[in-house]
Design a protein around this motif. Structure first.
Motif, mmCIF file in Angstrom:
data_model
loop_
_atom_site.group_PDB
_atom_site.id
_atom_site.type_symbol
_atom_site.label_atom_id
_atom_site.label_comp_id
_atom_site.label_asym_id
_atom_site.label_seq_id
_atom_site.Cartn_x
_atom_site.Cartn_y
_atom_site.Cartn_z
ATOM 1 N N VAL A 54 25.013 31.356 49.420
ATOM 2 C CA VAL A 54 26.303 31.509 50.098
ATOM 3 C C VAL A 54 27.378 31.105 49.097
ATOM 4 O O VAL A 54 27.307 30.021 48.513
ATOM 5 N N VAL B 187 33.699 35.628 51.566
ATOM 6 C CA VAL B 187 32.491 34.820 51.712
ATOM 7 C C VAL B 187 31.338 35.790 51.532
ATOM 8 O O VAL B 187 31.374 36.917 52.042
ATOM 9 N N LEU C 156 27.060 36.142 51.547
ATOM 10 C CA LEU C 156 25.701 35.660 51.799
ATOM 11 C C LEU C 156 24.786 36.704 51.190
ATOM 12 O O LEU C 156 24.752 37.840 51.666
ATOM 13 N N LEU D 183 35.239 34.072 58.485
ATOM 14 C CA LEU D 183 34.251 33.004 58.391
ATOM 15 C C LEU D 183 34.099 32.206 59.689
ATOM 16 O O LEU D 183 32.965 31.919 60.094
ATOM 17 N N PRO D 184 35.174 31.862 60.414
ATOM 18 C CA PRO D 184 34.974 31.161 61.690
ATOM 19 C C PRO D 184 34.146 31.981 62.695
ATOM 20 O O PRO D 184 33.319 31.416 63.418
ATOM 21 N N ASP D 185 34.326 33.301 62.718
ATOM 22 C CA ASP D 185 33.525 34.146 63.606
ATOM 23 C C ASP D 185 32.057 34.144 63.192
ATOM 24 O O ASP D 185 31.154 34.084 64.045
ATOM 25 N N LEU D 186 31.796 34.221 61.894
ATOM 26 C CA LEU D 186 30.427 34.188 61.393
ATOM 27 C C LEU D 186 29.770 32.853 61.733
ATOM 28 O O LEU D 186 28.624 32.814 62.189
ATOM 29 N N ALA D 187 30.500 31.749 61.535
ATOM 30 C CA ALA D 187 29.961 30.420 61.841
ATOM 31 C C ALA D 187 29.627 30.317 63.334
ATOM 32 O O ALA D 187 28.572 29.783 63.707
ATOM 33 N N LYS D 188 30.496 30.844 64.176
ATOM 34 C CA LYS D 188 30.254 30.815 65.622
ATOM 35 C C LYS D 188 28.995 31.617 65.958
ATOM 36 O O LYS D 188 28.153 31.175 66.750
ATOM 37 N N ILE E 113 26.394 32.320 63.990
ATOM 38 C CA ILE E 113 25.206 31.621 63.479
ATOM 39 C C ILE E 113 24.869 30.432 64.375
ATOM 40 O O ILE E 113 23.702 30.205 64.714
ATOM 41 N N ASN E 114 25.876 29.665 64.774
ATOM 42 C CA ASN E 114 25.635 28.522 65.658
ATOM 43 C C ASN E 114 25.090 28.967 67.010
ATOM 44 O O ASN E 114 24.204 28.318 67.573
ATOM 45 N N ASN E 115 25.601 30.079 67.547
ATOM 46 C CA ASN E 115 25.079 30.607 68.810
ATOM 47 C C ASN E 115 23.623 31.040 68.654
ATOM 48 O O ASN E 115 22.797 30.809 69.542
#
Length: 92
Positions: free
Chosen positions: A28, A39, A41, A65-70, A72-74
């Motif tokens: 990453v 960003v 990956l 990036l905030p959407d991607l993080a959300k 991945i966390n989901n």
């Protein structure tokens, strides 16, 4: 008028982990391409003792990036909920 965002002269590796026993890795990184901050990956394959980037991966503008993080966390929470991972994130 909004302030101009900084750009990166060189890619900045944020995280790296081994994908498999062949020593392929997922890396990453943050970088700037044609004036856009990205960003990335990306899968890297081991060739002649060096990790080389492959076409397999995902690059997007850093503002997503905030959407991607959300997402991945989901996915992590759902995988744990379904018993696909232990609570500490280890696959069974």
């Amino acid at each position: 008028m909004s302030a101009r965002r900084p750009t990166l002269d060189e890619p900045l590796i944020i995280f790296k982990f081994w994908k498999n026993r062949k020593h392929d890795a997922i890396i990453v990184s943050l970088s700037t391409f044609e004036g856009k901050n990205l960003v990335d990956l990306r899968m890297h394959a081991m060739k002649e003792g060096r990790l080389v980037p492959t076409p397999k991966g995902l690059a997007m503008v850093v503002r997503r990036l905030p959407d991607l993080a959300k997402a991945i966390n989901n996915a992590l929470r759902k995988a744990q909920e379904l018993g696909l991972l232990d609570d500490d994130g280890v696959a069974e």
